[in-house]
Scaffold this motif. Structure first.
Motif, mmCIF file in Angstrom:
data_model
loop_
_atom_site.group_PDB
_atom_site.id
_atom_site.type_symbol
_atom_site.label_atom_id
_atom_site.label_comp_id
_atom_site.label_asym_id
_atom_site.label_seq_id
_atom_site.Cartn_x
_atom_site.Cartn_y
_atom_site.Cartn_z
ATOM 1 N N ALA A 189 0.879 -1.173 0.000
ATOM 2 C CA ALA A 189 0.000 0.000 0.000
ATOM 3 C C ALA A 189 0.920 1.228 0.000
ATOM 4 C CB ALA A 189 -0.907 -0.008 1.219
ATOM 5 N N PRO A 190 0.531 2.303 -0.671
ATOM 6 C CA PRO A 190 1.472 3.396 -0.918
ATOM 7 C C PRO A 190 1.609 4.482 0.148
ATOM 8 C CG PRO A 190 -0.572 3.846 -2.042
ATOM 9 C CD PRO A 190 -0.719 2.475 -1.398
ATOM 10 N N GLU A 191 0.718 4.555 1.115
ATOM 11 C CA GLU A 191 0.672 5.713 2.001
ATOM 12 C C GLU A 191 1.986 5.999 2.726
ATOM 13 O OE1 GLU A 191 -1.643 3.274 1.906
ATOM 14 O OE2 GLU A 191 -3.264 4.398 0.927
ATOM 15 N N GLU A 192 2.604 4.980 3.333
ATOM 16 C CA GLU A 192 3.857 5.208 4.059
ATOM 17 C C GLU A 192 4.985 5.635 3.123
ATOM 18 O OE1 GLU A 192 5.075 2.533 7.229
ATOM 19 O OE2 GLU A 192 3.057 1.646 7.155
ATOM 20 N N ALA A 193 5.035 5.033 1.941
ATOM 21 C CA ALA A 193 6.068 5.417 0.962
ATOM 22 C C ALA A 193 5.859 6.865 0.538
ATOM 23 C CB ALA A 193 6.034 4.486 -0.246
ATOM 24 N N PHE A 194 4.611 7.250 0.271
ATOM 25 C CA PHE A 194 4.323 8.638 -0.098
ATOM 26 C C PHE A 194 4.745 9.592 1.015
ATOM 27 C CE2 PHE A 194 0.471 7.452 -3.001
ATOM 28 C CZ PHE A 194 1.340 7.026 -3.993
ATOM 29 N N ARG A 195 4.437 9.240 2.259
ATOM 30 C CA ARG A 195 4.783 10.089 3.404
ATOM 31 C C ARG A 195 6.304 10.257 3.509
ATOM 32 N NH1 ARG A 195 1.093 8.601 6.377
ATOM 33 N NH2 ARG A 195 1.921 6.620 7.101
ATOM 34 N N TYR A 196 7.030 9.151 3.397
ATOM 35 C CA TYR A 196 8.497 9.212 3.480
ATOM 36 C C TYR A 196 9.069 10.066 2.350
ATOM 37 C CZ TYR A 196 13.369 7.919 3.097
ATOM 38 O OH TYR A 196 14.737 7.979 2.977
ATOM 39 N N LEU A 197 8.635 9.806 1.123
ATOM 40 C CA LEU A 197 9.147 10.563 -0.018
ATOM 41 C C LEU A 197 8.812 12.051 0.114
ATOM 42 C CD1 LEU A 197 8.374 7.954 -2.814
ATOM 43 C CD2 LEU A 197 10.645 8.625 -1.988
ATOM 44 N N ALA A 198 7.618 12.372 0.597
ATOM 45 C CA ALA A 198 7.239 13.777 0.813
ATOM 46 C C ALA A 198 8.150 14.422 1.853
ATOM 47 C CB ALA A 198 5.777 13.873 1.237
#
Length: 153
Positions: free
Chosen positions: A26-35
């Motif tokens: 699921a992408p949410e944690e990856a999006f948060r880290y990249l942001a």
């Protein structure tokens, strides 16, 4: 240098690093880290050919990252995620002609095995992509642009 060596050099020189491919459940944690690193959202799409969700993240000085997660139904990354969890699993190179680039790599002694057939990529405006396993390295994606990469001034 003979003409064949020149052809190999020019075809492999036309490979330009494009992005890392990050598989996630699921992408949410990856999006948060990249942001948190300053990455900005780019194009996103569901690719019905690959049966995955895709979202690009761009940064002004760091490499682009394509975040890939399963759609509904089976996808090519299901086993990978189940076996290893979140991971960078491919590098993508843009090139004007994938077949010429592959021929040049093979001529230089690199063992390459195609993974599937070239297909249009929804995320990249229908440009053709193909995946290949490079012996001793791993999975690469070739994004065929049809144009020579521009020199950085």
């Amino acid at each position: 240098m003979d003409s064949r060596a020149n052809d190999i050099a020019s075809a492999t020189a036309a490979l330009a690093f494009h992005h890392f491919g990050l598989a996630v459940a699921a992408p949410e944690e990856a999006f948060r880290y990249l942001a948190s690193l300053g990455y900005l959202a780019g194009n996103s799409a569901f690719d019905p050919i690959q049966r995955v969700n895709l979202a690009m993240r761009h940064h002004p000085v760091m490499p682009d990252v394509e975040v890939i997660w399963p759609g509904h139904g089976p996808s090519p990354i299901d086993k990978l995620i189940k076996r290893t969890g979140t991971m960078i699993y491919h590098l993508c190179y843009a090139c004007p002609n994938a077949e010429q680039a592959l021929d040049a790599l093979a001529a230089s002694g690199v063992e390459i095995v195609p993974v599937g057939v070239p297909a249009p990529a929804v995320l990249f405006g229908g440009q053709k992509v193909s995946f290949h396993h490079v012996s001793g390295f791993g999975l690469i994606e070739l994004l065929e642009t049809g144009t020579e990469p521009q020199a950085i001034a």
